[in-house]
Design a protein around this motif. Sequence first.
Motif, mmCIF file in Angstrom:
data_model
loop_
_atom_site.group_PDB
_atom_site.id
_atom_site.type_symbol
_atom_site.label_atom_id
_atom_site.label_comp_id
_atom_site.label_asym_id
_atom_site.label_seq_id
_atom_site.Cartn_x
_atom_site.Cartn_y
_atom_site.Cartn_z
ATOM 1 N N LEU A 58 0.874 -1.173 0.000
ATOM 2 C CA LEU A 58 0.000 0.000 0.000
ATOM 3 C C LEU A 58 0.911 1.223 0.000
ATOM 4 N N ALA A 59 0.915 1.953 -1.093
ATOM 5 C CA ALA A 59 1.706 3.180 -1.208
ATOM 6 C C ALA A 59 0.800 4.355 -0.877
ATOM 7 N N ASP A 60 1.007 4.932 0.294
ATOM 8 C CA ASP A 60 0.194 6.054 0.757
ATOM 9 C C ASP A 60 0.851 7.356 0.298
ATOM 10 N N LEU A 61 0.235 7.984 -0.684
ATOM 11 C CA LEU A 61 0.787 9.206 -1.284
ATOM 12 C C LEU A 61 0.015 10.452 -0.886
ATOM 13 N N ARG A 62 -0.836 10.356 0.107
ATOM 14 C CA ARG A 62 -1.714 11.482 0.434
ATOM 15 C C ARG A 62 -0.966 12.744 0.834
ATOM 16 N N ALA A 63 0.184 12.634 1.460
ATOM 17 C CA ALA A 63 0.922 13.825 1.893
ATOM 18 C C ALA A 63 1.899 14.337 0.836
ATOM 19 N N THR A 64 2.071 13.572 -0.227
ATOM 20 C CA THR A 64 3.063 13.893 -1.252
ATOM 21 C C THR A 64 2.762 15.209 -1.949
ATOM 22 N N PRO A 65 3.777 16.063 -2.084
ATOM 23 C CA PRO A 65 3.572 17.291 -2.861
ATOM 24 C C PRO A 65 3.339 16.936 -4.334
ATOM 25 N N GLY A 66 2.369 17.569 -4.955
ATOM 26 C CA GLY A 66 2.093 17.316 -6.370
ATOM 27 C C GLY A 66 3.231 17.816 -7.245
ATOM 28 N N ARG A 67 3.568 17.004 -8.236
ATOM 29 C CA ARG A 67 4.640 17.400 -9.155
ATOM 30 C C ARG A 67 4.521 16.544 -10.410
ATOM 31 N N ASN A 68 4.590 17.187 -11.565
ATOM 32 C CA ASN A 68 4.486 16.410 -12.807
ATOM 33 C C ASN A 68 5.325 16.990 -13.936
ATOM 34 N N ASP A 69 6.418 17.667 -13.602
ATOM 35 C CA ASP A 69 7.285 18.168 -14.666
ATOM 36 C C ASP A 69 7.965 16.985 -15.361
ATOM 37 N N PRO A 70 8.287 17.134 -16.656
ATOM 38 C CA PRO A 70 8.785 16.002 -17.455
ATOM 39 C C PRO A 70 10.045 15.334 -16.881
ATOM 40 N N GLN A 71 10.974 16.101 -16.351
ATOM 41 C CA GLN A 71 12.209 15.525 -15.819
ATOM 42 C C GLN A 71 11.900 14.647 -14.591
ATOM 43 N N PHE A 72 11.018 15.124 -13.744
ATOM 44 C CA PHE A 72 10.633 14.364 -12.552
ATOM 45 C C PHE A 72 9.857 13.105 -12.953
ATOM 46 N N GLU A 73 8.931 13.240 -13.880
ATOM 47 C CA GLU A 73 8.146 12.086 -14.345
ATOM 48 C C GLU A 73 9.062 11.006 -14.920
ATOM 49 N N ALA A 74 10.062 11.414 -15.699
ATOM 50 C CA ALA A 74 10.994 10.445 -16.292
ATOM 51 C C ALA A 74 11.806 9.732 -15.210
ATOM 52 N N ALA A 75 12.252 10.478 -14.216
ATOM 53 C CA ALA A 75 13.025 9.872 -13.123
ATOM 54 C C ALA A 75 12.169 8.867 -12.356
ATOM 55 N N LEU A 76 10.929 9.231 -12.043
ATOM 56 C CA LEU A 76 10.070 8.309 -11.302
ATOM 57 C C LEU A 76 9.692 7.084 -12.121
ATOM 58 N N GLU A 77 9.551 7.249 -13.414
ATOM 59 C CA GLU A 77 9.248 6.088 -14.259
ATOM 60 C C GLU A 77 10.372 5.058 -14.151
ATOM 61 N N ARG A 78 11.592 5.531 -14.096
ATOM 62 C CA ARG A 78 12.756 4.658 -13.970
ATOM 63 C C ARG A 78 12.851 4.039 -12.569
#
Length: 135
Positions: A58-78
């Motif tokens: 269970l990945a609880d992301l409720r407190a996570t700051p929103g972020r969706n810039d392309p560089q960050f998205e690419a890093a998280l995909e990896r």
Amino acid sequence: MKQVFQDEYFTVFVDERMRIVRTVRSEKPFDSFEELDGIFARLAAALDAVGRSRYGILADLRATPGRNDPQFEAALERLRPLWTGGFRRIGVLVRSSVGLLQIQRHARRDGVERMISKDEGELLEYLTRDVQAPR
């Protein structure tokens, strides 16, 4: 539930009875892309030590700051496989509809089945379906 890991970004709990690992993402934003590999390597080591295949996550992301810039998205995909790879089932708990849509996009891109919800009870039911409690 027993806490098995904590740093400034993640806390990891294990519930042996329910066969669930819960990762709770803190509200602290990642300071730089350079630190992401180390953060996720430490998280992965803690999750590996638990024995992923025996548990749902269970990945609880409720407190996570929103972020969706392309560089960050690419890093998280990896890096996402280091976090959720190898678990019996994956559930993602989000705070908002925007978060739900973002995680659905990640799931499609990853090609990995997961349940995404704002309802913790629904996720717990999904993650514990067909689980035999330890003796």
